[in-house]
Design a protein around this motif. Structure first.
Motif, short mmCIF file in Angstrom:
data_model
loop_
_atom_site.label_atom_id
_atom_site.label_comp_id
_atom_site.label_asym_id
_atom_site.label_seq_id
_atom_site.Cartn_x
_atom_site.Cartn_y
_atom_site.Cartn_z
N TYR A 174 -3.03 3.47 2.66
CA TYR A 174 -4.23 4.16 3.15
C TYR A 174 -4.66 3.48 4.45
CZ TYR A 174 -8.73 6.64 2.58
OH TYR A 174 -9.82 7.48 2.73
N ILE A 175 -4.62 4.23 5.55
CA ILE A 175 -4.96 3.68 6.86
C ILE A 175 -6.15 4.46 7.42
CG2 ILE A 175 -4.15 3.24 9.21
CD1 ILE A 175 -1.31 3.16 8.10
N VAL A 176 -7.15 3.72 7.87
CA VAL A 176 -8.38 4.33 8.38
C VAL A 176 -8.32 4.46 9.90
CG1 VAL A 176 -10.90 4.14 8.52
CG2 VAL A 176 -9.69 3.40 6.44
N LYS A 177 -8.69 5.64 10.40
CA LYS A 177 -8.80 5.86 11.84
C LYS A 177 -10.08 5.22 12.36
CE LYS A 177 -6.61 10.45 11.59
NZ LYS A 177 -6.84 11.89 11.77
N PRO A 178 -10.11 4.73 13.61
CA PRO A 178 -8.98 4.61 14.54
C PRO A 178 -8.03 3.51 14.09
CG PRO A 178 -10.91 3.56 15.47
CD PRO A 178 -11.36 4.23 14.20
N PHE A 179 -6.77 3.62 14.47
CA PHE A 179 -5.76 2.70 14.00
C PHE A 179 -4.89 2.23 15.17
CE2 PHE A 179 -4.15 6.98 13.88
CZ PHE A 179 -2.91 6.88 14.46
N ASP A 180 -4.22 1.13 14.95
CA ASP A 180 -3.27 0.61 15.91
C ASP A 180 -1.91 1.25 15.62
OD1 ASP A 180 -1.36 -0.83 17.33
OD2 ASP A 180 -2.24 -2.78 16.91
N PRO A 181 -1.33 2.01 16.55
CA PRO A 181 -0.04 2.66 16.29
C PRO A 181 1.06 1.70 15.87
CG PRO A 181 -1.03 3.54 18.28
CD PRO A 181 -1.86 2.37 17.88
N ASN A 182 1.03 0.48 16.42
CA ASN A 182 2.04 -0.50 16.02
C ASN A 182 1.87 -0.91 14.56
OD1 ASN A 182 3.56 -0.91 18.51
ND2 ASN A 182 1.65 -1.76 19.34
N GLU A 183 0.61 -1.01 14.12
CA GLU A 183 0.36 -1.32 12.71
C GLU A 183 0.84 -0.17 11.84
OE1 GLU A 183 -3.23 -2.12 9.50
OE2 GLU A 183 -3.69 -2.06 11.64
N LEU A 184 0.61 1.06 12.29
CA LEU A 184 1.07 2.23 11.54
C LEU A 184 2.58 2.16 11.32
CD1 LEU A 184 0.81 5.05 10.30
CD2 LEU A 184 0.97 5.99 12.62
N ILE A 185 3.33 1.85 12.36
CA ILE A 185 4.78 1.76 12.24
C ILE A 185 5.16 0.65 11.25
CG2 ILE A 185 6.94 1.29 13.44
CD1 ILE A 185 5.67 4.00 14.10
N ALA A 186 4.45 -0.47 11.33
CA ALA A 186 4.72 -1.58 10.42
C ALA A 186 4.45 -1.19 8.97
CB ALA A 186 3.88 -2.80 10.81
N ARG A 187 3.36 -0.43 8.76
CA ARG A 187 3.02 -0.01 7.40
C ARG A 187 4.03 1.00 6.87
NH1 ARG A 187 -2.76 -1.31 7.23
NH2 ARG A 187 -3.10 -0.13 5.31
N ILE A 188 4.52 1.89 7.74
CA ILE A 188 5.56 2.84 7.35
C ILE A 188 6.80 2.09 6.89
CG2 ILE A 188 7.19 4.58 8.22
CD1 ILE A 188 4.92 5.60 10.02
N LYS A 189 7.21 1.10 7.69
CA LYS A 189 8.40 0.32 7.34
C LYS A 189 8.20 -0.40 6.01
CE LYS A 189 10.05 -0.44 12.07
NZ LYS A 189 10.29 -1.44 13.15
N ALA A 190 6.99 -0.93 5.79
CA ALA A 190 6.71 -1.67 4.56
C ALA A 190 6.78 -0.74 3.34
CB ALA A 190 5.33 -2.32 4.64
N VAL A 191 6.20 0.45 3.46
CA VAL A 191 6.23 1.41 2.35
C VAL A 191 7.67 1.83 2.06
CG1 VAL A 191 5.61 3.75 1.63
CG2 VAL A 191 3.88 2.26 2.62
N LEU A 192 8.44 2.11 3.10
CA LEU A 192 9.82 2.54 2.90
C LEU A 192 10.67 1.41 2.29
CD1 LEU A 192 10.47 4.66 6.10
CD2 LEU A 192 10.15 5.46 3.76
N ARG A 193 10.45 0.18 2.73
CA ARG A 193 11.17 -0.95 2.13
C ARG A 193 10.85 -1.04 0.64
NH1 ARG A 193 9.76 -3.93 6.77
NH2 ARG A 193 8.05 -4.91 5.62
N ARG A 194 9.56 -0.90 0.34
CA ARG A 194 9.11 -1.03 -1.05
C ARG A 194 9.68 0.08 -1.93
NH1 ARG A 194 4.06 -1.54 0.19
NH2 ARG A 194 3.40 0.59 -0.23
N THR A 195 9.59 1.31 -1.47
CA THR A 195 10.06 2.44 -2.27
C THR A 195 11.58 2.44 -2.40
OG1 THR A 195 9.96 3.87 -0.30
CG2 THR A 195 8.06 3.88 -1.78
N GLN A 196 12.28 2.11 -1.31
CA GLN A 196 13.74 2.06 -1.37
C GLN A 196 14.21 0.93 -2.28
OE1 GLN A 196 14.64 1.87 2.81
NE2 GLN A 196 14.16 4.03 3.12
N SER A 197 13.47 -0.18 -2.25
CA SER A 197 13.80 -1.29 -3.15
C SER A 197 13.58 -0.89 -4.59
CB SER A 197 12.95 -2.50 -2.80
OG SER A 197 13.14 -3.54 -3.73
#
Length: 246
Positions: A108-131
């Motif tokens: 859950y990410i609240v606007k306004p957001f840092d786009p770089n953080e968004l990318i990092a959170r996407i990678k984290a979720v994908l790592r977690r779900t793929q694992s």
């Protein structure tokens, strides 16, 4: 245009063109393939057509709320229900976050957001779900994902199906996962933090309240039964207790 490294497909659901454009640029730069949806009534079709690796979902859309759409995704009878979801919204109240996690969002990410953080959170979720997928694949040989039958209760984690006396009980995917985990280990007591780690596979602020909410929903939907029950050990956590006569 150079070829993407194709780290994954991302469906972006937001009705603000400026925000969408920023997200699109950062996703492409990071190697993801974005698919843009501006209206809620187009989301499910896009997900079924593209089979994305993750969905970025705004809450306040012109035609449908992100909460409704999240429910549609999680209640889909097919593999769509397992698609990771990140809410990207201006609604930052704790009650909104709790509602979102109860529906089964992964972050859950609240606007306004840092786009770089968004990318990092996407990678984290994908790592977690793929694992988790890989872990489930390995653990299937250890009967982790087997169908459970306890008296008149049947829990099928592969089909995401629960029945009592042959009648299907309408549960969310995460409620089924929680029920299956507890019922797979009858009599063992788990703290809320344990359950958050085992079932949700990560930690987040307010997470233990989400565990409580899921247990409450399970009890309400399953009703009382003389054969088994989810017990609360105050100050400790929860356990699944089975009658000696089962």
């Amino acid at each position: 245009m150079t070829n993407l490294t194709k780290l994954g497909k991302v469906v972006v659901v937001d009705d603000e063109p400026n925000i969408v454009e920023v997200i699109r640029l950062y996703l492409e730069h990071a190697g993801y393939e974005p698919f843009i949806v501006y209206r809620g009534n187009e989301v499910m079709q896009m997900i079924r057509e593209q089979a994305p690796d993750i969905v970025l979902l705004d809450v306040m859309l012109p035609d449908r709320s992100g909460f409704e759409l999240c429910g549609d995704i999680r209640n889909d009878p097919g593999p769509v229900s397992q698609t990771p979801i990140i809410f990207l919204t201006a609604k930052g109240e704790s009650i909104d976050k709790l509602r979102a996690f109860n529906l089964g969002v992964d972050d859950y990410i609240v606007k306004p957001f840092d786009p770089n953080e968004l990318i990092a959170r996407i990678k984290a979720v994908l790592r977690r779900t793929q694992s988790q997928i890989a872990s489930n694949t390995v653990s299937s040989t250890k009967n982790i994902k087997t169908i459970l039958r306890i008296g008149t209760l049947m829990v099928d984690p592969e089909q995401y199906k629960v029945t009592i006396e042959g009648e299907r009980v309408d549960l969310t995917p995460k409620e089924i996962e929680l029920l299956h985990f507890l019922a797979s280990n009858p009599g063992r007591v788990y703290s809320r933090e344990d359950l958050l780690g085992y079932v949700w596979n990560f930690d987040f602020s307010g997470g233990t309240r989400t565990v409580d909410a899921h247990v409450k929903n399970l009890r309400k939907k399953l009703g009382t039964n003389p054969e088994w029950a989810i017990q609360t050990l105050w100050g400790i956590g929860y356990s699944f207790e089975v009658s000696r006569h089962v």
